[in-house]
Design a protein around this motif. Structure first.
Motif, short mmCIF file in Angstrom:
data_model
loop_
_atom_site.label_atom_id
_atom_site.label_comp_id
_atom_site.label_asym_id
_atom_site.label_seq_id
_atom_site.Cartn_x
_atom_site.Cartn_y
_atom_site.Cartn_z
N LEU A 148 69.85 42.47 -84.50
CA LEU A 148 70.11 43.92 -84.84
C LEU A 148 71.71 44.26 -85.48
O LEU A 148 71.90 45.19 -86.09
CB LEU A 148 69.62 44.76 -83.90
CG LEU A 148 68.06 44.62 -83.72
CD1 LEU A 148 67.65 45.59 -82.74
CD2 LEU A 148 67.17 44.64 -85.02
N SER A 149 72.50 44.00 -84.49
CA SER A 149 74.03 44.46 -84.49
C SER A 149 74.62 43.93 -86.13
O SER A 149 75.31 44.96 -86.40
CB SER A 149 74.87 43.85 -83.30
OG SER A 149 75.03 42.49 -83.63
N GLY A 150 74.01 42.99 -86.53
CA GLY A 150 74.60 42.41 -87.95
C GLY A 150 74.19 43.36 -88.89
O GLY A 150 74.36 43.22 -89.95
N HIS A 151 73.19 44.04 -88.84
CA HIS A 151 72.51 45.01 -89.81
C HIS A 151 72.75 46.57 -89.27
O HIS A 151 72.18 47.36 -90.18
CB HIS A 151 71.09 44.66 -89.72
CG HIS A 151 70.67 43.12 -90.37
ND1 HIS A 151 70.52 43.05 -91.67
CD2 HIS A 151 70.71 42.26 -89.68
CE1 HIS A 151 70.44 41.50 -91.77
NE2 HIS A 151 70.24 41.07 -90.73
N GLY A 152 73.58 46.89 -88.40
CA GLY A 152 73.97 48.16 -87.97
C GLY A 152 72.76 48.97 -87.19
O GLY A 152 72.86 49.93 -87.21
N TYR A 153 71.95 48.17 -86.63
CA TYR A 153 70.84 48.84 -85.55
C TYR A 153 71.18 48.35 -84.12
O TYR A 153 71.66 47.23 -83.91
CB TYR A 153 69.75 48.41 -86.01
CG TYR A 153 69.35 48.94 -87.37
CD1 TYR A 153 69.17 50.30 -87.71
CD2 TYR A 153 69.43 48.28 -88.57
CE1 TYR A 153 68.83 50.99 -88.80
CE2 TYR A 153 69.23 48.76 -89.79
CZ TYR A 153 68.78 50.16 -90.05
OH TYR A 153 68.66 50.41 -91.26
N THR A 154 70.36 48.97 -83.31
CA THR A 154 70.29 48.54 -81.68
C THR A 154 69.18 49.08 -81.13
O THR A 154 68.60 50.13 -81.38
CB THR A 154 71.66 49.06 -81.08
OG1 THR A 154 71.72 48.92 -79.70
CG2 THR A 154 71.86 50.58 -81.11
N LEU A 155 68.92 48.58 -80.20
CA LEU A 155 68.03 49.04 -79.16
C LEU A 155 68.47 49.97 -78.12
O LEU A 155 67.80 50.90 -77.46
CB LEU A 155 67.06 48.05 -78.19
CG LEU A 155 66.25 47.04 -79.05
CD1 LEU A 155 65.90 45.97 -78.25
CD2 LEU A 155 65.16 47.50 -79.87
N GLY A 156 69.71 49.72 -78.00
CA GLY A 156 70.36 50.69 -77.06
C GLY A 156 70.21 50.43 -75.72
O GLY A 156 70.64 51.17 -74.70
N GLN A 157 69.63 48.86 -75.24
CA GLN A 157 69.19 48.57 -73.97
C GLN A 157 70.31 47.78 -73.35
O GLN A 157 70.37 46.58 -73.44
CB GLN A 157 67.88 47.94 -74.08
CG GLN A 157 66.87 48.93 -74.27
CD GLN A 157 66.47 50.05 -73.31
OE1 GLN A 157 66.65 50.06 -72.29
NE2 GLN A 157 66.22 51.29 -73.94
N ILE A 158 71.58 48.39 -72.92
CA ILE A 158 72.63 47.59 -72.46
C ILE A 158 72.48 47.31 -71.04
O ILE A 158 72.30 48.04 -69.98
CB ILE A 158 73.87 48.37 -72.68
CG1 ILE A 158 74.14 48.69 -73.91
CG2 ILE A 158 75.12 47.49 -71.97
CD1 ILE A 158 75.52 49.40 -74.31
N LEU A 159 72.12 46.05 -70.60
CA LEU A 159 71.59 45.59 -69.54
C LEU A 159 72.38 44.60 -68.88
O LEU A 159 72.85 43.67 -69.82
CB LEU A 159 70.05 44.72 -69.46
CG LEU A 159 68.88 45.67 -69.91
CD1 LEU A 159 67.80 44.87 -70.35
CD2 LEU A 159 68.65 46.98 -68.96
N ALA A 170 69.45 40.16 -75.24
CA ALA A 170 70.73 39.71 -75.89
C ALA A 170 70.30 39.17 -77.30
O ALA A 170 70.97 39.65 -78.26
CB ALA A 170 71.48 38.92 -75.01
N ALA A 171 69.35 38.57 -77.46
CA ALA A 171 68.99 37.81 -78.73
C ALA A 171 68.81 38.75 -79.87
O ALA A 171 68.96 38.62 -80.95
CB ALA A 171 68.09 36.71 -78.52
N ILE A 172 67.93 39.72 -79.39
CA ILE A 172 67.55 40.78 -80.37
C ILE A 172 68.97 41.71 -80.68
O ILE A 172 68.82 41.89 -81.99
CB ILE A 172 66.48 41.78 -79.65
CG1 ILE A 172 65.11 40.86 -79.16
CG2 ILE A 172 66.17 42.76 -80.53
CD1 ILE A 172 64.27 41.81 -78.59
N GLU A 173 69.71 42.19 -79.79
CA GLU A 173 70.63 42.98 -80.05
C GLU A 173 71.74 41.90 -80.98
O GLU A 173 72.34 42.78 -81.81
CB GLU A 173 71.64 43.27 -78.86
CG GLU A 173 70.77 44.38 -78.02
CD GLU A 173 70.84 45.53 -78.75
OE1 GLU A 173 71.98 46.02 -79.44
OE2 GLU A 173 69.93 46.34 -78.89
N GLU A 174 71.76 40.67 -80.88
CA GLU A 174 72.57 39.97 -81.72
C GLU A 174 72.13 40.08 -83.36
O GLU A 174 72.95 39.97 -84.02
CB GLU A 174 72.75 38.54 -81.31
CG GLU A 174 73.69 37.55 -82.24
CD GLU A 174 73.65 36.17 -81.53
OE1 GLU A 174 74.39 35.29 -82.31
OE2 GLU A 174 73.06 35.74 -80.66
#
Length: 337
Positions: free
Chosen positions: A108-119, A102-106
């Motif tokens: 990345l999302s502000g810059h338009g990226y994702t890991l795609g790992q919705i857990l 969740a911390a990584i996604e928060e």
């Protein structure tokens, strides 16, 4: 050099957090001390000291695991290993083992990226734990499992310190398709055929009783072609189209599951089990699992998820009422057949 170790009861209990039902109830103390290294160099010192003193080590993260944990001498708490950087040129993320998904996604999302790992456990699941268990996010059809997005990792003595992961631009579009089938075998055939052609959705899940939920992500051109091919497969096998919005509603409800709250009740055990099966035995395995659970549990659900061209995972969640022995016997039967 002797590393700093915590030996107080609270630290030792907190280090061994787990969603394994008996652990949730008893909070067992399964280590004699806890280390909290803050860098790769400190992990290396700890590993060398443990080897010299004949001490066993095991990394512990956010405690989102569902399996039983074995005792160890020193629990290595990774919560201070939280470095984070990324490269838009290489589309990579370098993350400390103790960072949560969740911390990584928060970030990345502000810059338009994702890991795609919705857990479902994203607020607890750490990078190190996800790599060690090869965690699968809900959209693994597009993004792969956690090991599949791991490009490299740094470790000492089996303790993961950091990893470089693949990131992607956030998708421009997501489209849902929902189909109801007359029987389970037709729904499984549709899922199998979809994953043996080029129409592989980002998310594909067969939920009770015979409802197939599909999600496609990407730019408009790519997702439309894949969407139409999967749609045609489902219709050819007798699937009846449902409301696409049911897909988004299912995703929201899936992420709000309160299954584990049942473990707060006495002599009640809520658990989750994932079993992989090839397509040739998938239907038979599902029937065996249903027969094992029916009449022996207070409630259960069975879903087919994470399909590949070769097979799929069967995901079971269930609530058992009774003592711990009864729960363990049932769990062992599910896992061993």
């Amino acid at each position: 050099m002797t590393p700093e170790l915590l030996t107080d009861l609270d630290s030792r209990q907190q280090a061994w957090r787990s969603w394994f039902p008996p652990h949730l109830k008893t909070r067992p103390v399964l280590c004699e001390a806890v280390a909290q290294p803050g860098s790769g160099e400190e992990v290396a010192v700890l590993v060398a000291w443990a080897a010299a003193n004949n001490k066993t080590l095991r990394a512990v993260g956010g405690g989102s695991g569902t399996g039983e944990l074995a005792p160890v001498d020193i629990a290595v708490n990774t919560s201070r290993l939280t470095e984070l950087s990324w490269s838009e040129e290489d589309l990579t993320v370098t993350a400390g083992a103790g960072l949560t998904v969740a911390a990584i996604e928060e970030q990345l999302s502000g810059h338009g990226y994702t890991l795609g790992q919705i857990l479902g456990s994203a607020n607890l699941a750490t990078v190190g734990g996800c790599i060690a268990t090869d965690a699968h996010g809900l959209f693994s059809g597009r993004y792969g499992s956690f090991q599949e997005i791991t490009l490299s990792q740094t470790s000492h003595g089996g303790i993961i310190v950091a990893a470089t992961l693949k990131m992607r631009p956030q998708p421009e579009a997501r489209a849902w398709a929902v189909f109801d089938f007359g029987d389970f075998s037709d729904a499984c055939d549709a899922l199998r055929l979809i994953h043996r052609c080029d129409a592989r959705p980002a998310l594909a899940r067969l939920i009770a009783p015979q409802r197939l939920v599909l999600a496609f992500e990407g730019d408009e051109l790519i997702q439309t072609g894949h969407f139409q091919l999967a749609y045609a497969v489902c219709q050819q096998l007798g699937g009846t189209p449902g409301d696409p919005d049911d897909g988004e509603r299912w995703l929201e409800s899936r992420q709000k599951s309160d299954l584990w709250s049942a473990n707060a009740q006495p002599e009640t055990f809520a658990d989750f089990v994932r079993i992989r099966a090839p397509w040739s035995t998938l239907g038979e395995t599902c029937q065996r699992l249903k027969s094992t659970l029916e009449g022996r549990v207070a409630q259960f659900s069975l879903e087919v998820a994470h399909p590949t061209p070769h097979g799929a995972a069967i995901e079971l969640s269930f609530v058992v009422q009774g003592d711990e022995r009864r729960y363990r016997e049932l769990r062992a039967t599910l896992l061993t057949g």
